[in-house]
Design a protein around this motif. Structure first.
Motif, short mmCIF file in Angstrom:
data_model
loop_
_atom_site.label_atom_id
_atom_site.label_comp_id
_atom_site.label_asym_id
_atom_site.label_seq_id
_atom_site.Cartn_x
_atom_site.Cartn_y
_atom_site.Cartn_z
N PRO A 176 -4.08 -4.12 2.25
CA PRO A 176 -2.94 -3.24 1.98
C PRO A 176 -1.58 -3.88 2.24
O PRO A 176 -0.61 -3.57 1.55
CB PRO A 176 -3.17 -2.07 2.93
N TYR B 59 -1.56 -2.36 -3.29
CA TYR B 59 -2.11 -3.27 -2.29
C TYR B 59 -1.20 -4.49 -2.23
O TYR B 59 -0.34 -4.70 -3.11
CB TYR B 59 -3.54 -3.68 -2.65
N ALA C 249 0.80 -1.22 0.00
CA ALA C 249 0.00 0.00 0.00
C ALA C 249 0.83 1.27 0.00
O ALA C 249 0.34 2.34 -0.33
CB ALA C 249 -0.93 0.01 1.21
N TRP D 150 -4.12 5.84 2.21
CA TRP D 150 -3.99 4.75 1.24
C TRP D 150 -4.57 5.23 -0.08
O TRP D 150 -5.78 5.33 -0.24
CB TRP D 150 -4.72 3.53 1.77
N ARG E 46 -5.67 2.62 -4.51
CA ARG E 46 -5.83 1.31 -3.88
C ARG E 46 -5.90 0.16 -4.89
O ARG E 46 -5.54 -0.97 -4.56
CB ARG E 46 -7.08 1.30 -2.99
N PHE F 133 -3.33 3.81 8.33
CA PHE F 133 -4.47 4.50 7.72
C PHE F 133 -5.63 4.66 8.70
O PHE F 133 -6.71 5.11 8.31
CB PHE F 133 -4.92 3.75 6.47
#
Length: 480
Positions: free
Chosen positions: A169, A140, A105, A133, A136, A202
């Motif tokens: 992530p 990931y 991530a 993040w 995405r 996050f």
């Protein structure tokens, strides 16, 4: 607490890393069988003293071996049998999908230059405290899937449908024993960690839209007619028919070895273990809760309002680690013998301080007391209701991956128990002594399982931390 001693009776050995152990009654059968799921994607069952293959999905499971083949938290991590499995043949799997390995991530940041779990925010550098993040769909680590399968009358399991596809992530904090059915609601309960790295960069565990860091109920009786759900990370990315099958029981999860239900008169005590960051491993218990339907959470998010969270369970992460505010431990330059603790997410700790559930018990990563142990990671929490080990009846048994006692190999896991206190204060815990001789072999305690009425306990152990060291697993029954 009473000193308890038990024996470990080997049931099966030389298998791959056991992640889930449960019993079920096969269709057309009358005997409860022990099922063992391994991290690489096999499911075995014990029948008439013989181990048989129930299902082998190794080609479907992501190839394990993070950073050249060592420790890994992906793979087949969830198995649950429908309450009417012996009639309808339905069972459920949670695993990391083959061929979905991504760069992570935070691929362009300082984080990627070291192992993700080593990430630590710097309280003196605000830019490290609120990571985002972004992109995405590209950034990931892997994709997890939750699927419904059916055991056919011809003895061949077959996939029926996919319930969820989740983009994760990082490689770690996916949970273990992550699927269980609630005896209260009859729904499938998915327990999922905060997505990994360290310190929940996050803040997914507290964000109501993030699927990570939650305990979620799935109403599998509803057919969404969505055959191939999109790969998502947030509730509002799901199609409406899937949203309507989901309710959220709890948030504030870091990493979690499942949920256990203990019948207490006409209700159930729920037990949840949360794996710690630096200081403690924690076990929580609760009876009453008020789940929030996902459409209601999404509506509140659209209105930029706070949903009614009365009775909604919050374990406090990332602001809290068990009974402590989440802290950074550093060396003291003025006195190297001392450790300095700094609260990185001070605002998070303050915001969740009165909303969070207090733990039932915590145990430390360092504990010199003779009747305790230093832990590394909680790997199993199970209620025990059997008469076979009278001193454990009604208690909560738990396992730790490896004792941290500063000793040289071989490594040993830890087995312990605690009880709910009537005054709701923090409970004590006690080590359960075992008489099994592992010899010179290491024994990491990877999982804890039970049978349908919680009168038997099963322990999964492995001889290595390296997931590519194959066939070093043993499953024991814990006996008097």
């Amino acid at each position: 607490m009473i000193k308890v001693k038990v024996s470990l009776r080997p049931i099966v050995s030389k298998i791959n890393l056991p992640t889930v152990m449960k019993t079920a009654i096969l269709t057309g059968d009358s005997m409860e069988r022990l099922f063992i799921a391994t991290q690489v994607g096999e499911i075995f069952y014990i029948g008439d003293g013989v181990i048989r293959t129930f299902l082998d999905i190794r080609p479907r499971v992501l190839k394990l071996g993070f950073s050249g083949g060592k420790y890994d938290e992906r793979g087949l991590i969830g198995l649950a049998f429908h309450p009417q499995f012996n009639y309808n043949g339905l069972f459920y799997l949670h695993y990391s999908v083959a061929g979905t390995q991504g760069p992570g991530a935070l691929p362009s940041s300082e984080v990627s230059r070291q192992l993700p779990e080593f990430f630590k925010p710097n309280p003196c550098d605000p830019s490290t405290l609120n990571q985002r993040w972004i992109k995405r769909e590209v950034n990931y680590d892997h994709i997890d899937t939750v699927e419904e399968w059916i055991f056919k009358s011809n003895g061949q399991p077959q996939k029926r449908r996919t319930l969820l596809n989740l983009r994760r992530p990082f490689f770690n904090h996916n949970g273990i024993n992550s699927l269980n059915f609630s005896p209260e609601t009859g729904k499938l309960v998915l327990t999922t960690g905060d997505g990994g790295s360290g310190y929940d960069p996050f803040n997914a565990a507290q964000n109501d839209m993030e699927i990570a860091g939650k305990i979620i109920e799935i109403d599998v009786a509803k057919n969404t007619f969505v055959n191939n759900p999109p790969v998502v990370t947030r509730f509002n990315e799901l199609p409406a028919p899937i949203q309507e099958t989901l309710t959220v029981i709890a948030k504030g999860v870091r990493n979690i070895p499942g949920i256990s239900f203990q019948r207490f008169y006409n209700q159930y005590i729920k037990y949840v273990g949360i794996v710690g960051q630096d200081l403690v491993e924690s076990i929580f218990s609760f009876v009453h809760y008020k789940p929030i339907p996902v459409p209601q959470l999404i509506q509140a998010s659209l209105m930029e309002s706070e949903p009614d969270q009365e009775g909604f369970v919050n374990f406090g992460w990332r602001g809290w680690e068990g009974v402590f505010p989440a802290s950074i431990i550093r060396g003291c330059s003025a006195n190297p013998a001392l450790d300095e603790k700094t609260i990185a997410y001070y605002k998070d700790a303050v915001k969740t301080s009165v909303k969070r559930l207090q733990p039932l018990t915590c145990y430390f990563h360092q504990d010199p007391r003779p009747d305790k142990f230093g832990g590394t990671a909680l790997t199993g929490v199970q209620a025990y209701m059997g008469n076979g080990i009278p001193d454990l009846k009604g208690s909560v048994v738990f396992t730790d991956f490896a004792r941290d006692e500063g000793s040289e190999p071989p490594i040993r896991g830890a087995l312990a128990y605690t009880r709910v206190r009537p005054d709701c204060k923090l409970s004590d815990f006690s080590v359960i002594e075992t008489d099994y001789n592992f010899g010179s072999q290491s024994a990491y305690y990877t999982s804890l399982g039970t049978n349908l009425d919680q009168t038997r306990l099963y322990l999964g152990a492995y001889g290595s931390m390296n997931v590519n060291d194959f066939n070093q697993g043993t499953v024991f029954e814990i006996v008097p």
